[in-house]
Design a protein around this motif. Structure first.
Motif, PDB file in Angstrom:
ATOM      1  N   LEU A   1     -13.762  17.335 -12.575  1.00 39.05           N
ATOM      2  CA  LEU A   1     -15.192  17.060 -12.383  1.00 39.05           C
ATOM      3  C   LEU A   1     -15.770  17.893 -11.243  1.00 39.05           C
ATOM      4  N   TYR A   2     -15.036  17.984 -10.144  1.00 37.30           N
ATOM      5  CA  TYR A   2     -15.480  18.783  -8.999  1.00 37.30           C
ATOM      6  C   TYR A   2     -15.665  20.244  -9.409  1.00 37.30           C
ATOM      7  N   ASN A   3     -14.673  20.813 -10.077  1.00 41.10           N
ATOM      8  CA  ASN A   3     -14.759  22.208 -10.509  1.00 41.10           C
ATOM      9  C   ASN A   3     -15.869  22.409 -11.535  1.00 41.10           C
ATOM     10  N   TRP A   4     -16.004  21.489 -12.472  1.00 41.00           N
ATOM     11  CA  TRP A   4     -17.053  21.562 -13.492  1.00 41.00           C
ATOM     12  C   TRP A   4     -18.438  21.537 -12.846  1.00 41.00           C
ATOM     13  N   LEU A   5     -18.653  20.609 -11.915  1.00 36.34           N
ATOM     14  CA  LEU A   5     -19.953  20.523 -11.246  1.00 36.34           C
ATOM     15  C   LEU A   5     -20.242  21.784 -10.435  1.00 36.34           C
ATOM     16  N   SER A   6     -19.229  22.301  -9.746  1.00 34.90           N
ATOM     17  CA  SER A   6     -19.416  23.498  -8.918  1.00 34.90           C
ATOM     18  C   SER A   6     -19.820  24.696  -9.771  1.00 34.90           C
TER      19      SER A   6
ATOM     20  N   LEU B   1     -13.709  12.717 -21.808  1.00 39.41           N
ATOM     21  CA  LEU B   1     -15.064  12.389 -21.390  1.00 39.41           C
ATOM     22  C   LEU B   1     -16.062  12.644 -22.509  1.00 39.41           C
ATOM     23  N   GLU B   2     -17.044  11.759 -22.582  1.00 39.90           N
ATOM     24  CA  GLU B   2     -18.145  11.865 -23.529  1.00 39.90           C
ATOM     25  C   GLU B   2     -19.433  11.531 -22.792  1.00 39.90           C
ATOM     26  N   GLN B   3     -20.540  11.968 -23.333  1.00 36.11           N
ATOM     27  CA  GLN B   3     -21.869  11.619 -22.812  1.00 36.11           C
ATOM     28  C   GLN B   3     -21.959  11.817 -21.299  1.00 36.11           C
ATOM     29  N   ILE B   4     -21.690  13.027 -20.841  1.00 27.71           N
ATOM     30  CA  ILE B   4     -21.723  13.342 -19.420  1.00 27.71           C
ATOM     31  C   ILE B   4     -23.172  13.578 -18.993  1.00 27.71           C
ATOM     32  N   ALA B   5     -23.592  12.889 -17.947  1.00 27.33           N
ATOM     33  CA  ALA B   5     -24.932  13.050 -17.393  1.00 27.33           C
ATOM     34  C   ALA B   5     -24.832  13.233 -15.882  1.00 27.33           C
ATOM     35  N   VAL B   6     -25.642  14.147 -15.349  1.00 25.02           N
ATOM     36  CA  VAL B   6     -25.623  14.435 -13.912  1.00 25.02           C
ATOM     37  C   VAL B   6     -27.024  14.262 -13.348  1.00 25.02           C
ATOM     38  N   ARG B   7     -27.094  13.677 -12.165  1.00 26.03           N
ATOM     39  CA  ARG B   7     -28.356  13.602 -11.444  1.00 26.03           C
ATOM     40  C   ARG B   7     -28.042  13.741  -9.949  1.00 26.03           C
ATOM     41  N   ILE B   8     -29.066  14.101  -9.194  1.00 30.22           N
ATOM     42  CA  ILE B   8     -28.925  14.197  -7.738  1.00 30.22           C
ATOM     43  C   ILE B   8     -29.677  13.028  -7.125  1.00 30.22           C
TER      44      ILE B   8
ATOM     45  N   GLY C   1     -28.499  12.849  -1.615  1.00 27.32           N
ATOM     46  CA  GLY C   1     -27.606  13.895  -1.141  1.00 27.32           C
ATOM     47  C   GLY C   1     -26.295  14.009  -1.894  1.00 27.32           C
ATOM     48  N   CYS C   2     -26.228  13.397  -3.074  1.00 27.84           N
ATOM     49  CA  CYS C   2     -25.011  13.453  -3.879  1.00 27.84           C
ATOM     50  C   CYS C   2     -25.327  13.806  -5.327  1.00 27.84           C
ATOM     51  N   TYR C   3     -24.402  14.510  -5.935  1.00 28.36           N
ATOM     52  CA  TYR C   3     -24.422  14.637  -7.384  1.00 28.36           C
ATOM     53  C   TYR C   3     -23.762  13.378  -7.921  1.00 28.36           C
ATOM     54  N   GLU C   4     -24.440  12.705  -8.810  1.00 32.57           N
ATOM     55  CA  GLU C   4     -23.895  11.507  -9.437  1.00 32.57           C
ATOM     56  C   GLU C   4     -23.639  11.815 -10.899  1.00 32.57           C
ATOM     57  N   VAL C   5     -22.430  11.531 -11.328  1.00 31.61           N
ATOM     58  CA  VAL C   5     -22.006  11.841 -12.687  1.00 31.61           C
ATOM     59  C   VAL C   5     -21.685  10.535 -13.409  1.00 31.61           C
TER      60      VAL C   5
ATOM     61  N   GLY D   1     -13.918   6.626 -24.050  1.00 29.76           N
ATOM     62  CA  GLY D   1     -13.766   5.552 -25.030  1.00 29.76           C
ATOM     63  C   GLY D   1     -14.928   4.588 -24.929  1.00 29.76           C
ATOM     64  N   ASP D   2     -14.617   3.309 -24.729  1.00 26.37           N
ATOM     65  CA  ASP D   2     -15.654   2.282 -24.632  1.00 26.37           C
ATOM     66  C   ASP D   2     -16.073   1.981 -23.194  1.00 26.37           C
ATOM     67  N   SER D   3     -15.528   2.713 -22.235  1.00 25.98           N
ATOM     68  CA  SER D   3     -15.797   2.430 -20.824  1.00 25.98           C
ATOM     69  C   SER D   3     -16.770   3.431 -20.214  1.00 25.98           C
ATOM     70  N   GLN D   4     -17.720   2.909 -19.468  1.00 27.62           N
ATOM     71  CA  GLN D   4     -18.673   3.734 -18.728  1.00 27.62           C
ATOM     72  C   GLN D   4     -18.126   3.940 -17.311  1.00 27.62           C
ATOM     73  N   HIS D   5     -18.265   5.169 -16.785  1.00 26.80           N
ATOM     74  CA  HIS D   5     -17.749   5.499 -15.457  1.00 26.80           C
ATOM     75  C   HIS D   5     -18.808   6.219 -14.643  1.00 26.80           C
ATOM     76  N   HIS D   6     -18.616   6.209 -13.320  1.00 30.39           N
ATOM     77  CA  HIS D   6     -19.569   6.813 -12.398  1.00 30.39           C
ATOM     78  C   HIS D   6     -18.798   7.423 -11.229  1.00 30.39           C
ATOM     79  N   LYS D   7     -19.126   8.674 -10.882  1.00 35.48           N
ATOM     80  CA  LYS D   7     -18.527   9.335  -9.714  1.00 35.48           C
ATOM     81  C   LYS D   7     -19.640   9.983  -8.913  1.00 35.48           C
ATOM     82  N   LYS D   8     -19.415  10.101  -7.591  1.00 32.61           N
ATOM     83  CA  LYS D   8     -20.347  10.758  -6.688  1.00 32.61           C
ATOM     84  C   LYS D   8     -19.627  11.886  -5.962  1.00 32.61           C
ATOM     85  N   PHE D   9     -20.364  12.993  -5.755  1.00 42.17           N
ATOM     86  CA  PHE D   9     -19.863  14.129  -5.002  1.00 42.17           C
ATOM     87  C   PHE D   9     -20.964  14.590  -4.052  1.00 42.17           C
TER      88      PHE D   9
END
Length: 89
Positions: free
Chosen positions: A7-12, A43-50, A53-57, A62-70
């Protein structure tokens, strides 16, 4: 490669590809990391927003929703270093 690293490399590289629309190497590298996220990590349905001061992904596996911040400064560092290097401009 761990999901966090992918995710870090993809966002960069996504930042670089969006800023340098004529950079074919950046576009190809973005596709490479996109494939890793989808094929290796499911991963499916990837969405990014700022926000704050963070990129939120947000993404699904599968059936689970996830969230990461960078932090933006971590993600933007690759683009900034490329822009600061005269041989790439």
């Amino acid at each position: 490669m761990t999901l966090q690293d992918a995710l870090y490399n993809w966002l960069s590289i996504k930042k670089v590809a969006e800023e340098r629309t004529d950079d074919q190497a950046a576009a190809d590298t973005l596709l490479f990391f996109d494939e890793i996220l989808r094929d290796d990590h499911g991963l499916e349905q990837i969405a990014v927003r700022i926000s704050n001061g963070c990129y939120e992904v947000d993404y699904r596996i599968g059936d689970s929703q996830h969230h990461k911040k960078f932090p933006c400064d971590y993600i933007d560092a690759l683009w900034e270093s490329i822009e600061a290097e005269p041989k790439y401009n």
